[in-house]
Design a protein around this motif. Structure first.
Motif, short mmCIF file in Angstrom:
data_model
loop_
_atom_site.label_atom_id
_atom_site.label_comp_id
_atom_site.label_asym_id
_atom_site.label_seq_id
_atom_site.Cartn_x
_atom_site.Cartn_y
_atom_site.Cartn_z
N ASP A 156 44.07 39.59 63.67
CA ASP A 156 45.27 40.14 64.28
C ASP A 156 46.54 39.50 63.73
O ASP A 156 47.63 40.10 63.79
N LEU A 157 46.41 38.28 63.17
CA LEU A 157 47.59 37.56 62.69
C LEU A 157 47.68 37.48 61.17
O LEU A 157 48.79 37.45 60.63
N ILE A 158 46.55 37.45 60.48
CA ILE A 158 46.59 37.16 59.05
C ILE A 158 45.36 37.72 58.34
O ILE A 158 44.30 37.87 58.95
N SER A 159 45.52 38.04 57.06
CA SER A 159 44.37 38.37 56.24
C SER A 159 44.64 37.96 54.81
O SER A 159 45.79 37.87 54.36
N GLN A 160 43.56 37.70 54.10
CA GLN A 160 43.65 37.25 52.71
C GLN A 160 44.09 38.40 51.81
O GLN A 160 43.72 39.55 52.03
N SER A 168 50.02 44.66 46.42
CA SER A 168 49.93 45.84 47.28
C SER A 168 49.30 45.47 48.63
O SER A 168 49.67 46.05 49.67
N GLU A 169 48.37 44.51 48.63
CA GLU A 169 47.78 44.07 49.90
C GLU A 169 48.79 43.29 50.74
O GLU A 169 48.78 43.39 51.97
N LEU A 170 49.66 42.54 50.10
CA LEU A 170 50.73 41.86 50.83
C LEU A 170 51.63 42.90 51.51
O LEU A 170 51.98 42.75 52.68
N GLU A 171 51.98 43.94 50.78
CA GLU A 171 52.81 45.01 51.36
C GLU A 171 52.10 45.67 52.53
O GLU A 171 52.73 45.97 53.56
N ALA A 172 50.80 45.91 52.38
CA ALA A 172 50.04 46.56 53.46
C ALA A 172 50.01 45.68 54.71
O ALA A 172 50.14 46.18 55.83
N ASN A 173 49.86 44.39 54.52
CA ASN A 173 49.88 43.48 55.66
C ASN A 173 51.24 43.49 56.35
O ASN A 173 51.32 43.47 57.59
N GLU A 174 52.30 43.49 55.56
CA GLU A 174 53.65 43.54 56.16
C GLU A 174 53.81 44.79 57.02
O GLU A 174 54.34 44.71 58.14
N LYS A 175 53.36 45.91 56.51
CA LYS A 175 53.49 47.17 57.26
C LYS A 175 52.67 47.14 58.54
O LYS A 175 53.05 47.74 59.55
N ALA A 176 51.55 46.41 58.51
CA ALA A 176 50.68 46.32 59.68
C ALA A 176 51.11 45.20 60.63
O ALA A 176 50.49 45.01 61.69
N GLY A 177 52.15 44.44 60.27
CA GLY A 177 52.62 43.36 61.11
C GLY A 177 51.77 42.10 61.02
O GLY A 177 51.81 41.26 61.93
N ARG A 178 51.00 41.98 59.93
CA ARG A 178 50.17 40.79 59.72
C ARG A 178 50.78 39.90 58.65
O ARG A 178 51.45 40.38 57.72
N MET A 179 50.50 38.62 58.75
CA MET A 179 50.85 37.68 57.69
C MET A 179 49.76 37.71 56.62
O MET A 179 48.65 38.19 56.85
N SER A 180 50.09 37.16 55.45
CA SER A 180 49.15 37.15 54.33
C SER A 180 48.77 35.73 53.96
O SER A 180 49.57 34.80 54.10
#
Length: 332
Positions: A80-84, A89-101
Motif C-alpha cells: 500500500d505504501l511502496i513497491s520496487q 515507467s514503473e516509477l511513474e506508475a507508482n506515482e499515479k497510484a499514490g505509492r512510493m518507489s
C-alpha cells in the motif's frame, strides 16, 4: 516536490538488528528511514543499498542474498505504501497510484565478482544500481580510501590504482544489463577509468566535494564534479559529518542543516544546478545529522530557500535531478 534519495543502508541495518534478535519493520521503526516517515515527508523514491562488509562476511554473495530476502519481505508486506521499480515507467506508475518507489542497489563488488552469472541473478531480482568496490581492494579495483579501525587514520589510493582488467570487463557487463554504475567508493584512478571506459552516464550516489572537505577521499574533486556533470551524471549529498565539515574530529556533533546547504552551494557552483541530488547515507552514519531522519527533509527545503536557492533549484536538488537521470537512464 519530489524527494528522491540515492543511498541508505536501512535494509542492511534491519538484517543486522534481526541477527541480534531485534525484529524491525521497514514500515515503522526507530531508525532514520521508515516508510511512514518517508510518506510524511513526501518521498517519491528511496534507493536501498544491499551493503556487505566483505572483511566481516567473506561470503559476500551469500550475505547479500540474506539482505535481499529482508528487502523482498518488506516490499511484500507494504504494497500500500511502496513497491520496487526496475524502470522509470514503473516509477511513474507508482506515482499515479499514490505509492512510493524503491530502487535496489549493491554496495560492494565482491558480491558479484566471482561470476557474471551472480550479477545477472541479482539483476533478475531487480537490482538496478551497483558499486564496483566498497572500502576494500577486490578483483575489480581499489577503493577511494582505507581506514585504520584502531587509529582512524585514513589514506587514499589516489590516481595510480584504478580498475583492474576484470573491473573493466564488469563495467561493460553492468552497462549491458542497464545497471546504473555508482562511483562513490572508487579510487580516483577508478573514477577516471569509468570516465574512460563507460558509454553511459554514471552517478556518485553518496559523495560530497573534496574542494570543501579535503580530508575525505570519498569526496569528489572539482574536476570529477565537472566531468560527472558534463556526462549527464548526478551526485548525492552525503549527510555524514566527516564528509561535510572541514577539520572534523571524531566525537563531534553531526552535520548541521547549514553545513549541508554550504556543501550544496559549493557543488552547484562547480557542476551546475543539474548535477546534485540527495544521497543521505541514512542508517550508515555514526553521528546523526541535524536532519536525524527522513521525516525532516522538508526542514532542509525550507532552509535552502531561506539561504537563497530558488524553489526550482531546491526542487531539483531534493529529487528533480535524480528523476531526470532515471528518466534518461533507467530503462528496465
Amino acid at each position: 516536490m519530489h524527494i528522491i534519495d540515492m543511498h541508505c543502508d536501512t535494509i542492511s541495518k534491519i538484517r543486522h538488528l534481526e541477527n541480534e534478535g531485534q525484529h524491525t519493520s521497514l514500515r515503522r521503526n526507530s531508525l532514520s528511514v521508515d516508510l511512514e516517515k518517508m510518506k510524511k515527508s513526501g518521498y517519491t523514491m528511496q534507493t536501498f543499498a544491499i551493503y556487505v562488509n566483505w572483511e566481516e562476511e567473506p561470503d559476500a554473495a551469500g550475505a547479500a542474498k540474506e539482505i535481499l530476502k529482508v528487502f523482498q519481505r518488506e516490499m511484500d508486506q507494504n504494497p500500500d505504501l511502496i513497491s520496487q521499480i526496475t524502470s522509470y515507467s514503473e516509477l511513474e506508475a507508482n506515482e499515479k497510484a499514490g505509492r512510493m518507489s524503491a530502487l535496489l542497489s549493491l554496495e560492494e563488488g565482491a558480491i558479484y565478482q566471482e561470476s557474471t552469472d551472480t550479477l545477472k541473478w541479482f539483476h533478475e531480482q531487480g537490482v538496478r544500481m551497483a558499486t564496483l568496490t566498497w572500502n576494500y581492494e577486490n578483483d575489480f579495483g581499489f577503493p577511494n580510501c582505507m581506514c585504520n579501525p584502531f587509529t582512524q587514520e585514513i589514506w587514499s589510493w589516489g590516481d595510480k590504482r584504478g580498475l583492474k582488467e576484470k573491473g573493466i570487463q564488469f563495467l561493460e557487463e553492468l552497462e549491458h544489463l542497464h545497471i546504473l554504475v555508482d562511483v562513490s567508493h572508487l579510487s580516483d584512478g577508478g573514477f577516471w577509468d569509468v570516465v574512460k571506459y563507460s558509454t553511459r552516464p554514471f552517478l556518485a550516489s553518496h559523495s560530497n566535494a573534496r574542494g570543501l572537505v579535503k580530508a575525505s577521499a570519498r569526496n569528489l574533486t572539482d574536476d570529477m564534479i565537472r566531468t560527472l556533470s558534463n556526462r549527464g551524471g548526478v551526485m548525492g549529498l552525503n549527510y555524514a559529518v566527516s564528509f561535510m565539515r572541514p577539520g572534523w574530529k571524531p566525537g563531534e556533533a553531526g552535520t548541521t542543516v547549514e553545513e549541508i546547504i554550504q556543501m550544496a552551494d559549493y557543488i552547484t557552483n562547480i557542476g551546475g544546478t543539474d548535477c546534485l541530488g540527495l544521497g543521505s547515507d541514512f542508517d550508515g552514519i555514526l553521528e546523526l545529522p541535524e536532519i536525524s531522519d527522513c521525516s525532516r527533509i522538508p526542514l532542509l527545503a525550507e532552509q535552502m530557500e531561506k539561504h537563497g536557492f530558488t524553489y526550482t533549484q531546491t526542487e531539483k536538488i531534493l529529487g528533480g535531478n535524480v528523476k531526470r537521470f532515471l528518466k534518461e537512464n533507467l530503462n528496465g
